[in-house]
Scaffold this motif. Structure first.
Motif, PDB file in Angstrom:
ATOM      1  N   ALA A  92       0.700  -1.310  -0.230  1.00 13.29           N
ATOM      2  CA  ALA A  92       0.052   0.005   0.215  1.00 13.29           C
ATOM      3  C   ALA A  92       0.934   1.267   0.122  1.00 13.29           C
ATOM      4  CB  ALA A  92      -0.971   0.012   1.325  1.00 13.29           C
ATOM      5  N   LEU A  93       1.910   1.324   0.892  1.00 14.46           N
ATOM      6  CA  LEU A  93       2.586   2.588   0.755  1.00 14.46           C
ATOM      7  C   LEU A  93       3.608   2.814  -0.072  1.00 14.46           C
ATOM      8  CD1 LEU A  93       3.333   2.446   4.924  1.00 14.46           C
ATOM      9  CD2 LEU A  93       1.552   3.926   3.659  1.00 14.46           C
ATOM     10  N   HIS A  94       4.453   1.777  -0.610  1.00 10.19           N
ATOM     11  CA  HIS A  94       5.392   1.775  -1.751  1.00 10.19           C
ATOM     12  C   HIS A  94       4.958   1.497  -3.107  1.00 10.19           C
ATOM     13  CE1 HIS A  94       8.422   2.461   1.709  1.00 10.19           C
ATOM     14  NE2 HIS A  94       7.613   1.660   2.269  1.00 10.19           N
ATOM     15  N   TYR A  95       3.702   0.913  -3.219  1.00  8.10           N
ATOM     16  CA  TYR A  95       3.438   0.673  -4.663  1.00  8.10           C
ATOM     17  C   TYR A  95       1.829   1.035  -4.867  1.00  8.10           C
ATOM     18  CZ  TYR A  95       7.535  -2.267  -4.765  1.00  8.10           C
ATOM     19  OH  TYR A  95       8.823  -2.658  -4.865  1.00  8.10           O
ATOM     20  N   GLY A  96       1.323   1.720  -4.018  1.00  9.64           N
ATOM     21  CA  GLY A  96      -0.048   2.378  -3.984  1.00  9.64           C
ATOM     22  C   GLY A  96      -1.395   1.341  -4.367  1.00  9.64           C
ATOM     23  N   ALA A  97      -1.073   0.128  -3.903  1.00 14.42           N
ATOM     24  CA  ALA A  97      -2.206  -1.018  -3.840  1.00 14.42           C
ATOM     25  C   ALA A  97      -3.163  -0.672  -2.945  1.00 14.42           C
ATOM     26  CB  ALA A  97      -1.495  -2.355  -3.667  1.00 14.42           C
ATOM     27  N   ILE A  98      -4.516  -1.317  -3.073  1.00 11.41           N
ATOM     28  CA  ILE A  98      -5.587  -1.158  -1.977  1.00 11.41           C
ATOM     29  C   ILE A  98      -5.461  -2.694  -1.592  1.00 11.41           C
ATOM     30  CG2 ILE A  98      -7.701  -0.924  -1.845  1.00 11.41           C
ATOM     31  CD1 ILE A  98      -6.118   1.492  -2.521  1.00 11.41           C
ATOM     32  N   VAL A  99      -5.346  -3.040  -0.557  1.00 10.55           N
ATOM     33  CA  VAL A  99      -4.941  -4.531   0.131  1.00 10.55           C
ATOM     34  C   VAL A  99      -6.107  -4.876   1.195  1.00 10.55           C
ATOM     35  CG1 VAL A  99      -3.303  -5.957   0.828  1.00 10.55           C
ATOM     36  CG2 VAL A  99      -2.532  -3.987  -0.473  1.00 10.55           C
ATOM     37  N   SER A 100      -6.584  -6.241   0.759  1.00 11.16           N
ATOM     38  CA  SER A 100      -7.323  -6.843   1.730  1.00 11.16           C
ATOM     39  C   SER A 100      -6.758  -8.123   2.197  1.00 11.16           C
ATOM     40  CB  SER A 100      -8.624  -7.262   1.234  1.00 11.16           C
ATOM     41  OG  SER A 100      -9.603  -5.979   0.826  1.00 11.16           O
ATOM     42  N   SER A 101      -6.540  -8.250   3.636  1.00  6.89           N
ATOM     43  CA  SER A 101      -5.800  -9.441   4.027  1.00  6.89           C
ATOM     44  C   SER A 101      -6.431 -10.392   4.815  1.00  6.89           C
ATOM     45  CB  SER A 101      -4.252  -8.968   4.686  1.00  6.89           C
ATOM     46  OG  SER A 101      -3.590  -8.327   3.808  1.00  6.89           O
ATOM     47  N   TRP A 102      -6.589 -11.633   4.617  1.00  8.53           N
ATOM     48  CA  TRP A 102      -7.224 -12.324   5.458  1.00  8.53           C
ATOM     49  C   TRP A 102      -6.296 -13.392   6.466  1.00  8.53           C
ATOM     50  CZ3 TRP A 102      -9.288 -10.434   1.454  1.00  8.53           C
ATOM     51  CH2 TRP A 102     -10.795 -10.199   1.264  1.00  8.53           C
ATOM     52  N   ASN A 103      -6.657 -13.399   7.533  1.00 10.02           N
ATOM     53  CA  ASN A 103      -5.688 -14.207   8.703  1.00 10.02           C
ATOM     54  C   ASN A 103      -6.788 -14.904   9.716  1.00 10.02           C
ATOM     55  OD1 ASN A 103      -3.809 -15.027  10.187  1.00 10.02           O
ATOM     56  ND2 ASN A 103      -2.539 -13.118  10.106  1.00 10.02           N
ATOM     57  N   VAL A 104      -6.276 -15.863  10.305  1.00 11.32           N
ATOM     58  CA  VAL A 104      -7.005 -16.513  11.261  1.00 11.32           C
ATOM     59  C   VAL A 104      -6.266 -16.232  12.810  1.00 11.32           C
ATOM     60  CG1 VAL A 104      -8.413 -18.191  10.050  1.00 11.32           C
ATOM     61  CG2 VAL A 104      -6.191 -18.925  11.210  1.00 11.32           C
ATOM     62  N   SER A 105      -5.177 -15.537  12.771  1.00 14.47           N
ATOM     63  CA  SER A 105      -4.529 -15.455  13.985  1.00 14.47           C
ATOM     64  C   SER A 105      -5.213 -14.015  14.653  1.00 14.47           C
ATOM     65  CB  SER A 105      -3.065 -15.334  13.845  1.00 14.47           C
ATOM     66  OG  SER A 105      -2.433 -14.622  15.058  1.00 14.47           O
ATOM     67  N   ALA A 106      -5.889 -14.154  15.798  1.00 15.28           N
ATOM     68  CA  ALA A 106      -6.388 -12.951  16.268  1.00 15.28           C
ATOM     69  C   ALA A 106      -5.285 -11.640  16.638  1.00 15.28           C
ATOM     70  CB  ALA A 106      -7.205 -13.247  17.586  1.00 15.28           C
ATOM     71  N   GLU A 107      -4.300 -12.416  17.506  1.00 18.23           N
ATOM     72  CA  GLU A 107      -2.903 -11.652  17.721  1.00 18.23           C
ATOM     73  C   GLU A 107      -2.602 -10.744  16.632  1.00 18.23           C
ATOM     74  OE1 GLU A 107      -1.374 -11.165  21.074  1.00 18.23           O
ATOM     75  OE2 GLU A 107      -3.357 -11.420  21.564  1.00 18.23           O
ATOM     76  N   GLN A 108      -2.331 -11.365  15.462  1.00 17.28           N
ATOM     77  CA  GLN A 108      -1.742 -10.739  14.522  1.00 17.28           C
ATOM     78  C   GLN A 108      -2.551  -9.597  13.667  1.00 17.28           C
ATOM     79  OE1 GLN A 108      -0.525 -14.025  12.010  1.00 17.28           O
ATOM     80  NE2 GLN A 108       1.833 -13.969  12.629  1.00 17.28           N
TER      81      GLN A 108
END
Length: 419
Positions: free
Chosen positions: A214-230
């Protein structure tokens, strides 16, 4: 009448001589010494010695010893002979087995042991265990076991961006901080990211790659993860640093990815998917990727099918399985994805683990304060064993770039990877 075996008759005589003067429970029994000797000799050639609690010693099969394995109790020996890798790992964690000398060199020797034959092959098969299930519920439990043990723990020895996957060292003298940045740039260039590209990420870790895209390439990112801490860590950082309009961290399973995207990326997550679910992952990618979309999967792998080290799968990384390139094709072939590029970064992961282990060793006191000495020894063995596995070739690190077969907007060369 049995045929005399002068080699093992001599071994028995040496065993009796080495333990002379020990009485009762302090003295190892003849059958224990005999079984250990048979097992150790089956692992030849080797450059390490093994010593029992009473001083009985098995010397290296050739050359000088790079390490000495001390087995401090009868129970540790029993579990080592019965449980193999699990028995060794558990006894190392409790201090009932110690390694004096070059731990990583010893572990490399173990990984390079020839395939067992005869009765030893049967014993090895009995010692193996299948990885735990990676169903949606199983995946959450497996990920929680490893990643939710505390962000403060991982901060002690990871880089500033909390990258817990293989770094990239285009220059040998790079520090881990720069090499992790180089890894993220290498991935973004392989995906040919452009400003405004929508990216789906399966397994975001602590959010570093999504943040970088997002910050260096101007992408719009959606990230999925099942680790609540992360997810909590990544979301809080995105809000506090002001880019939460460009990155959305979703606490959910990769199977529930929705939307349409110009790029799909997964770094260090495939190891937790399990071969049975590769078609599910392929369905997800097919469902969300545009006609000209690009994808990249970065994963620990093997050159031929083989289960994860049984102790690591049981104690450290439940549900983990490193695939071969052939097994990975179950993701791509059903939807006729075209493979554009395959790179193996095996030695880069060995250097990454060398840096992690050095930082971990420097933080041992803090780790022990957070947990206990058994935990510290276990994780030191895990990091050292992983470094040895990559140095010996027992593990690989694959980056696979792919797209749809009808996509004709392809780069004419690989110049973009290194510009």
């Amino acid at each position: 009448m049995a045929t005399p075996n002068p080699v093992f008759d001599q071994e028995k005589a040496d065993a009796r001589s080495a333990t002379k003067g020990f009485q009762g429970s302090d003295r190892s029994r003849a059958y224990e010494r005999y079984l250990l000797t048979r097992v150790i000799h089956a692992m030849a050639p080797r450059q390490y010695a093994v010593v029992l609690w009473d001083g009985f010693r098995i010397e290296p099969s050739h050359g000088s010893s790079i390490a000495t394995v001390h087995i401090h109790s009868r129970l540790a020996l029993k579990n080592l002979l019965r449980q193999g890798d699990v028995g060794f790992g558990d006894a190392f964690s409790t201090g009932e087995i110690t390694v004096e000398g070059d731990l990583i060199g010893f572990l490399i020797e173990v990984y390079q042991t020839p395939e067992p034959k005869g009765i030893f092959k049967v014993v090895k098969r009995i010692q193996q265990r299948s990885p735990r299930a990676n169903t949606p519920a199983g995946s959450r439990e497996n990920i929680h076991h490893h990643y939710d043990i505390g962000n403060d723990f991982y901060k002690l020895w990871l880089d500033r961006e909390m990258q817990y996957t293989c770094a990239y060292f285009p220059e040998d003298a790079m520090e881990i901080e720069a090499a992790q940045q180089a890894k993220m740039d290498h991935i973004c260039r392989k995906l040919q990211l452009r400003p405004g590209d929508r990216v789906a990420e399966a397994g975001c870790g602590w959010g570093g790659l999504a943040r970088h895209m997002a910050l260096h390439y101007g992408a719009i990112v959606s990230s999925w993860n099942v680790s609540a801490e992360q997810v909590r860590y990544a979301t809080d950082r995105a809000k506090s640093e002001g880019y939460d309009d460009r990155v959305n961290y979703v606490l959910d399973d990769y199977r529930n990815i929705k939307g349409e995207y110009d790029a799909f990326v997964s770094v260090g997550m495939l190891e937790h998917v399990g071969c049975d679910h590769y078609p599910d992952l392929g369905d997800v990618v097919d469902r969300c990727l545009t006609a000209e979309g690009r994808g990249l999967i970065h994963t620990i792998g093997r050159n031929r099918p083989r289960l994860m080290n049984a102790w690591i799968e049981k104690r450290i990384f439940p549900g983990a399985y490193p695939p071969t390139l052939g097994e990975m094709m179950d993701i791509f072939e059903p939807h006729r994805f075209s493979i554009l590029d395959v790179e193996n970064l095996r030695l880069h992961y060995a250097k990454t683990l060398e840096a992690w282990l050095s930082r971990f060793d420097a933080s041992q006191h803090q780790v022990t304060q957070q947990f206990d000495e058994n935990f510290t020894r276990a994780w030191r063995l895990y990091l050292a064993g992983s470094q040895a596995a990559f140095l010996s070739g027992a593990l690989q690190l694959f980056q696979v770039v792919f797209t749809r077969e009808r996509n004709n907007t392809l780069a004419a060369s690989r110049t973009h990877l290194y510009s």
